[in-house]
Design an enzyme around this catalytic site. Sequence first.
Site, PDB file in Angstrom:
ATOM      1  N   THR A 119       0.708  -1.214  -0.185  1.00 28.13           N
ATOM      2  CA  THR A 119      -0.019  -0.019   0.021  1.00 28.13           C
ATOM      3  C   THR A 119       0.779   1.155   0.009  1.00 28.13           C
ATOM      4  OG1 THR A 119      -0.115   0.145   2.540  1.00 28.13           O
ATOM      5  CG2 THR A 119      -1.785  -1.204   1.344  1.00 28.13           C
ATOM      6  N   GLY A 120       0.222   2.443  -0.410  1.00 27.68           N
ATOM      7  CA  GLY A 120       0.978   3.445  -0.647  1.00 27.68           C
ATOM      8  C   GLY A 120       2.269   3.245  -1.481  1.00 27.68           C
ATOM      9  N   TYR A 138       1.529  12.283  14.647  1.00 23.02           N
ATOM     10  CA  TYR A 138       2.335  11.395  13.861  1.00 23.02           C
ATOM     11  C   TYR A 138       3.196  10.325  14.677  1.00 23.02           C
ATOM     12  CZ  TYR A 138       5.577   9.711  10.411  1.00 23.02           C
ATOM     13  OH  TYR A 138       6.515   8.640   9.691  1.00 23.02           O
ATOM     14  N   SER A 198       7.702   3.886  12.480  1.00 25.34           N
ATOM     15  CA  SER A 198       8.735   5.038  12.501  1.00 25.34           C
ATOM     16  C   SER A 198       9.699   5.173  13.526  1.00 25.34           C
ATOM     17  CB  SER A 198       8.129   6.383  12.086  1.00 25.34           C
ATOM     18  OG  SER A 198       9.190   7.432  12.234  1.00 25.34           O
ATOM     19  N   SER A 211       4.951   6.204  -4.484  1.00 20.17           N
ATOM     20  CA  SER A 211       6.475   6.996  -4.341  1.00 20.17           C
ATOM     21  C   SER A 211       7.123   6.533  -3.182  1.00 20.17           C
ATOM     22  CB  SER A 211       6.143   8.460  -4.270  1.00 20.17           C
ATOM     23  OG  SER A 211       5.090   8.818  -3.091  1.00 20.17           O
ATOM     24  N   GLY A 212       8.258   7.065  -2.782  1.00 15.44           N
ATOM     25  CA  GLY A 212       9.015   6.640  -1.661  1.00 15.44           C
ATOM     26  C   GLY A 212       9.340   5.399  -1.256  1.00 15.44           C
ATOM     27  N   ILE A 213       9.065   4.988   0.034  1.00 18.86           N
ATOM     28  CA  ILE A 213       9.353   3.800   0.518  1.00 18.86           C
ATOM     29  C   ILE A 213       8.544   2.620  -0.129  1.00 18.86           C
ATOM     30  CG2 ILE A 213       9.352   2.399   2.559  1.00 18.86           C
ATOM     31  CD1 ILE A 213      10.217   4.880   4.113  1.00 18.86           C
ATOM     32  N   GLY A 214       7.182   2.906  -0.501  1.00 17.13           N
ATOM     33  CA  GLY A 214       6.375   1.854  -0.930  1.00 17.13           C
ATOM     34  C   GLY A 214       6.742   1.417  -2.297  1.00 17.13           C
TER      35      GLY A 214
HETATM   36  N1  LIG Z   1      10.244   9.206   4.643  1.00 18.01           N
HETATM   37  C1  LIG Z   1      10.664   9.084   5.820  1.00 18.01           C
HETATM   38  O1  LIG Z   1      11.711   9.516   6.465  1.00 18.01           O
HETATM   39  C2  LIG Z   1       9.957   8.141   7.072  1.00 18.01           C
HETATM   40  C3  LIG Z   1      10.507   7.891   8.005  1.00 18.01           C
HETATM   41  C4  LIG Z   1       9.537   6.841   8.885  1.00 18.01           C
HETATM   42  C5  LIG Z   1       8.567   6.085   8.526  1.00 18.01           C
HETATM   43  N2  LIG Z   1       7.924   6.726   7.290  1.00 18.01           N
HETATM   44  C6  LIG Z   1       6.721   5.834   6.980  1.00 18.01           C
HETATM   45  O2  LIG Z   1       7.183   5.271   5.476  1.00 18.01           O
HETATM   46  C7  LIG Z   1       5.670   5.200   4.839  1.00 18.01           C
HETATM   47  C8  LIG Z   1       5.888   5.447   3.593  1.00 18.01           C
HETATM   48  O3  LIG Z   1       6.181   6.991   3.324  1.00 18.01           O
HETATM   49  P1  LIG Z   1       7.103   7.808   2.224  1.00 18.01           P
HETATM   50  O4  LIG Z   1       8.157   8.395   3.170  1.00 18.01           O
HETATM   51  O5  LIG Z   1       7.662   6.772   1.353  1.00 18.01           O
HETATM   52  O6  LIG Z   1       6.004   8.916   1.814  1.00 18.01           O
HETATM   53  P2  LIG Z   1       5.571   9.027   0.459  1.00 18.01           P
HETATM   54  O7  LIG Z   1       6.583   9.139  -0.800  1.00 18.01           O
HETATM   55  O8  LIG Z   1       4.401  10.478   0.574  1.00 18.01           O
HETATM   56  O9  LIG Z   1       4.523   7.869   0.102  1.00 18.01           O
HETATM   57  C9  LIG Z   1       3.295   7.872   0.911  1.00 18.01           C
HETATM   58  C10 LIG Z   1       2.500   6.752   0.025  1.00 18.01           C
HETATM   59  O10 LIG Z   1       1.178   6.543   0.761  1.00 18.01           O
HETATM   60  C11 LIG Z   1       0.216   7.013  -0.182  1.00 18.01           C
HETATM   61  N3  LIG Z   1      -0.837   7.187   0.763  1.00 18.01           N
HETATM   62  C12 LIG Z   1      -1.031   8.085   1.614  1.00 18.01           C
HETATM   63  N4  LIG Z   1      -2.250   8.296   2.350  1.00 18.01           N
HETATM   64  C13 LIG Z   1      -3.263   6.741   1.812  1.00 18.01           C
HETATM   65  C14 LIG Z   1      -4.153   6.299   2.162  1.00 18.01           C
HETATM   66  N5  LIG Z   1      -5.172   6.858   2.983  1.00 18.01           N
HETATM   67  N6  LIG Z   1      -4.493   5.154   1.303  1.00 18.01           N
HETATM   68  C15 LIG Z   1      -3.634   4.722   0.640  1.00 18.01           C
HETATM   69  N7  LIG Z   1      -2.405   5.295  -0.072  1.00 18.01           N
HETATM   70  C16 LIG Z   1      -2.261   6.502   0.889  1.00 18.01           C
HETATM   71  C17 LIG Z   1       0.480   8.103  -0.950  1.00 18.01           C
HETATM   72  O11 LIG Z   1      -0.245   8.103  -2.054  1.00 18.01           O
HETATM   73  P3  LIG Z   1      -1.601   9.062  -2.249  1.00 18.01           P
HETATM   74  O12 LIG Z   1      -1.280  10.341  -1.578  1.00 18.01           O
HETATM   75  O13 LIG Z   1      -1.669   9.161  -3.752  1.00 18.01           O
HETATM   76  O14 LIG Z   1      -2.469   7.923  -1.656  1.00 18.01           O
HETATM   77  C18 LIG Z   1       2.165   7.706  -1.281  1.00 18.01           C
HETATM   78  O15 LIG Z   1       1.908   6.449  -2.443  1.00 18.01           O
HETATM   79  C19 LIG Z   1       4.644   6.118   5.806  1.00 18.01           C
HETATM   80  O16 LIG Z   1       3.947   5.209   6.521  1.00 18.01           O
HETATM   81  C20 LIG Z   1       5.784   6.821   6.552  1.00 18.01           C
HETATM   82  O17 LIG Z   1       5.050   7.410   7.713  1.00 18.01           O
HETATM   83  C21 LIG Z   1       8.814   7.452   6.417  1.00 18.01           C
END
Ligand SMILES: NC(=O)c1ccc[n+]([C@@H]2O[C@H](COP(=O)([O-])OP(=O)(O)OC[C@H]3O[C@@H](n4cnc5c(N)ncnc54)[C@H](OP(=O)(O)O)[C@@H]3O)[C@@H](O)[C@H]2O)c1
Length: 248
Positions: A11-12, A150, A137, A15-18
């Site tokens: 899921t998600g 958060y 996280s 972009s990013g980690i997903g």
């Molecule tokens: N980057 C960091 O430093 C970091 C650190 C610790 C944890 N994380 C965690 O890692 C995960 C991925 O984050 P990321 O950094 O890769 O961010 P990201 O690039 O913003 O990716 C977030 C993804 O989640 C999707 N998303 C958001 N809300 C959603 C929903 N209600 N239903 C389905 N998809 C949804 C977004 O697409 P749409 O908006 O189109 O739905 C996007 O594909 C998150 O849980 C974040 O909290 C990130």
Amino acid sequence: MLLENRLAVVTGASSGIGFATAQRFVSEGARVAISARNADKLEQAARELGEHALPIVADAANPADMQRLYSAATAHFGRAVDVLVANAGISRQTPVRETSLEQFSEVMNVNVGGVYATVREALPFVARPASIVLVASLAANQGTKHFSAYCASKAAVVSLAKSFAAELVDQDIRVNSISPGVANTPIFDTLGMSEAQLLEWAKVIPMKRPADPAEIAAAILFLATDASRYMTGADIAVDGGMSGISPF
Ligand SMILES: NC(=O)c1ccc[n+]([C@@H]2O[C@H](COP(=O)([O-])OP(=O)(O)OC[C@H]3O[C@@H](n4cnc5c(N)ncnc54)[C@H](OP(=O)(O)O)[C@@H]3O)[C@@H](O)[C@H]2O)c1
């Protein structure tokens, strides 16, 4: 290849980690169903991933969407879900005096309700054995100014992984969580943070740089495969040393 012909749902993953996780899974031979809310970005991601990726627009916090996702993914690839990565999440700055309960609830609804619905609705569709990975996280264990919603949401994700693991261990379903520190992804754009600000944050990381999302994906791959078959209810920190090394 570590995931040859296995079915993974991420899921998600637009972009990013997903996205990095889906990319890594495909490179390991998996068939991958990817979801997010924005259809254009999701389809672009699927094009980059190639023929073994199936994009399905779904809100992780909407149980009907998640049922539709699992139903479509298992029908399309003709097998049950071997690996589920509940990664979708949002981040918001929520100073406690300036944040309404609605704004607080938005974060909790996606990050906690979304993970709950993602796992709950998956259960009729998952294989035995299966591996479920929740993306939490470092924030789960570190209070952070202006990020109380958060941080609380991610503490709940770590907790959910442990209780899900307890409930599902007899069904040959493992559940673990992963706690990234700072990874260079578009999530910081949503916070209005520039790359320069991110690099400023990175100065306090013992490794002095944010993670590449592929480095988080590598740890998720470990939890997804048989290499971690004796692990359930665990949380893995992938944070450049932030949680384990004192700044002094
Ligand atoms: N980057 C960091 O430093 C970091 C650190 C610790 C944890 N994380 C965690 O890692 C995960 C991925 O984050 P990321 O950094 O890769 O961010 P990201 O690039 O913003 O990716 C977030 C993804 O989640 C999707 N998303 C958001 N809300 C959603 C929903 N209600 N239903 C389905 N998809 C949804 C977004 O697409 P749409 O908006 O189109 O739905 C996007 O594909 C998150 O849980 C974040 O909290 C990130």
